[in-house]
Design an enzyme around this catalytic site. Sequence first.
Site, PDB file in Angstrom:
ATOM      1  N   GLU A   1      -3.212   8.993   7.778  1.00  0.00           N
ATOM      2  CA  GLU A   1      -3.894   8.468   8.969  1.00  0.00           C
ATOM      3  C   GLU A   1      -3.824   9.422  10.164  1.00  0.00           C
ATOM      4  O   GLU A   1      -3.256   9.079  11.216  1.00  0.00           O
ATOM      5  CB  GLU A   1      -3.334   7.095   9.345  1.00  0.00           C
ATOM      6  CG  GLU A   1      -3.618   6.042   8.295  1.00  0.00           C
ATOM      7  CD  GLU A   1      -3.312   4.627   8.760  1.00  0.00           C
ATOM      8  OE1 GLU A   1      -2.474   4.450   9.655  1.00  0.00           O
ATOM      9  OE2 GLU A   1      -3.929   3.691   8.205  1.00  0.00           O
TER      10      GLU A   1
ATOM     11  N   GLU B   1      -5.497   1.650   1.268  1.00  0.00           N
ATOM     12  CA  GLU B   1      -4.505   0.644   1.683  1.00  0.00           C
ATOM     13  C   GLU B   1      -5.203  -0.646   2.085  1.00  0.00           C
ATOM     14  O   GLU B   1      -6.271  -0.616   2.709  1.00  0.00           O
ATOM     15  CB  GLU B   1      -3.716   1.122   2.912  1.00  0.00           C
ATOM     16  CG  GLU B   1      -2.781   2.264   2.683  1.00  0.00           C
ATOM     17  CD  GLU B   1      -2.041   2.629   3.976  1.00  0.00           C
ATOM     18  OE1 GLU B   1      -1.850   1.744   4.833  1.00  0.00           O
ATOM     19  OE2 GLU B   1      -1.683   3.800   4.133  1.00  0.00           O
TER      20      GLU B   1
HETATM   21  C1  GLA Z   1      -1.108   2.186   7.954  1.00  0.00           C
HETATM   22  C2  GLA Z   1      -0.200   3.247   7.378  1.00  0.00           C
HETATM   23  C3  GLA Z   1       0.875   2.709   6.500  1.00  0.00           C
HETATM   24  C4  GLA Z   1       1.418   1.418   7.035  1.00  0.00           C
HETATM   25  C5  GLA Z   1       0.302   0.441   7.235  1.00  0.00           C
HETATM   26  C6  GLA Z   1       0.772  -0.904   7.720  1.00  0.00           C
HETATM   27  O1  GLA Z   1      -2.263   2.024   7.260  1.00  0.00           O
HETATM   28  O2  GLA Z   1      -0.893   4.269   6.705  1.00  0.00           O
HETATM   29  O3  GLA Z   1       1.889   3.682   6.424  1.00  0.00           O
HETATM   30  O4  GLA Z   1       2.062   1.647   8.239  1.00  0.00           O
HETATM   31  O5  GLA Z   1      -0.575   0.953   8.197  1.00  0.00           O
HETATM   32  O6  GLA Z   1      -0.303  -1.776   7.913  1.00  0.00           O
END
Ligand code: GLA
Length: 676
Positions: free
Chosen positions: A150, A307
């Site tokens: 991210e 995710e």
């Molecule tokens: C993000 C991050 C993860 C985690 C999630 C929690 O997407 O990439 O490492 O922190 O949020 O929702």
Amino acid sequence: MINDKLPKIWHGGDYNPEQWDSEIWDEDIRMFKLSGIDVATLNVFSWARNQPDENTYNFEWLDDTIERLYKNGIYTCLATSTAAHPAWMAKRYPDVLRVDAYGRKRKFGSRHNSCPNSPTYRLYSERIAGKLAERYKDHPAVLIWHVSNEYGGYCYCDQCEKAFRVWLKDKYTTIEKLNKTWNTSFWGHTFYDWDEIVLPSMLSEEREGNESDFQGISLDYRRFMSDSLLDCYKLEYQAIRKQDAKNPITTNLMGTFPMLDYFKWAKEMDVVSWDNYPAIDTPVSFTAMTHDLMRGLKSGLPFMLMEQTPSQQNWQPYNSLKRPGVMRLWSYQAVGRGADTILYFQLRRSIGACEKYHGAVIEHVGHENTRVFKEVAQLGKELEGLSGSLLDARVPAKVAIVFDWENRWAIELSSGPSVALNYVEEVHKYYKAFYDANIQVDMVGVEEDLSKYDLVVAPVLYMIKDGFDKKIQEFVENGGTFLTTFFSGIVDENDLVTLGGYPGKLREVLGIWSEEIDALHPSSTNEIVMREKWSNKSSYSCNLLFDLIHTEGADVVAEYGSDFYKGMPAVTRNEFGKGKAWYVASSPDESFLKELMVQICTESAIESLLEVPAGVETTERVKDDTHYLFVLNHNSEKVQIDLKDGEYFDLLEGKSLHGKVELEEKGVFILRREKS
Ligand code: GLA
Ligand code: ZN
């Protein structure tokens, strides 16, 4: 296919065995097998463990983990661990620490915390990515590389300031050209030397809420920061590629995240992946739009859902649970819109720090007798059953909606005409009109080939990038239908106004010119009064901005109903070449957009996928001429779906369907069309 080592929809997620004692690892594997987990994303935040100092690297734990999982049929999505630098690095090399917009240098802490122009960060992140690739490139378990995590956040440190000057020199070559482009004769900002340029921050041009006194500077800074972070990604990408010629490389994006120009990023990614975290009040149509945008980044190629939470998040103000069936429903929403993977954050819920209340496949109770685990396991079984049937299937669309990050930055940075103007919301309004009508849409960037579409909608196309006006003209001349709105065609890519009347370079194709722009409090409305009759309704409400336009060849479809511009055009349509160009001069209510879309789609013979009750979503993927129609019931009660004369086979239930059928609350059909 993302990687033919695993020719099915991948099912898995972030796994952090390094947070646990070894006794629990066998139990993890047992539970993964029970839930049909076949991919684990490893090593996302393990830099400190991998590299305790400048020259020592410890990957044995990773060797063991990858091996242990692989022996049990679980593949690896391998991250490079560079999204949070180790504490020793911050202490010894403070250049890795970011400086915030108020000029405060950060200390060690949190994550996504490295200055993208730090020589130390660049050196060590590139190096560790290369070492990992060298070690694991031939491992049969490794499916894909997950660079950092991210990417986001900006930095305002001195080395970024210096790098900004170099970036500017590269772009403008002479200081005169830069002065002209930034219009620095305003407020006596003329720069005589590159060294006089400072970053636009709270100490210089900007204020909270994206306010800037110099849009040109602020816009270039955003481009520069997006490029700086992209350079970090590219360094790691190349370090991996040098070693590993085969496995694909990605980094997880965040949908409509404002800070990075994802269309530019996607060019450097082998496959787009993204993290989907709708809030309690995110409309499902917004999530659908975001999936379509992520698919659009690479012109329609399938993407990865990297995710999603199996149940709840921890970082929203209100972390509601996904109701029974919703995780499955939203997973199929992703698949229906182009995802070839369903991955979660996280596989096992951690016990300490801020994510201990974030949902996971394995909850704190530690066994499989939980609602969430059972839902994950059911989905796992279903994905197994679908095997490779949907992989690589495309999502065909005749309608494109233009989305552009630089246009968005320029609108957000703009001082006036209204603080209430929100680019993403305006785009979503138009998207929703198609979504509600069950018409498939591609979200596209300005570089996309428009000729494959019948209809192109560009809400609030404030910035016209070089050549895009020509592209639109050509599209319409050749028979396409184009629609744009108020506050479009105003500036060039440097945020300099195009003189000679708004909407600037779009004036000819639209057959109008706009003299003034009124901005009222969002609660004040005007009316769109129809001159053409589309339905029984003759007037609709509009608000926000109101262009005062004159026609120059366009037909007036509707006019304003009140205020001093009562009777002036509110909606126009211009015949241009073989096509048409529409202009909507204000921000209309939902009912108007619905009628407008029906009207335009009927004229352009664009059909809906299926007529379904409200709250039911449709989307379609096509592979080798086989059509898969997804029907998703977001309602909390069952609905009746009329399949009309179509003959279908539901892949999930494994049975033929036709005529009127019932779809359970939160239920899903994946209907292979046998004959229509
Ligand atoms: C993000 C991050 C993860 C985690 C999630 C929690 O997407 O990439 O490492 O922190 O949020 O929702
Ligand atoms: Zn910096």
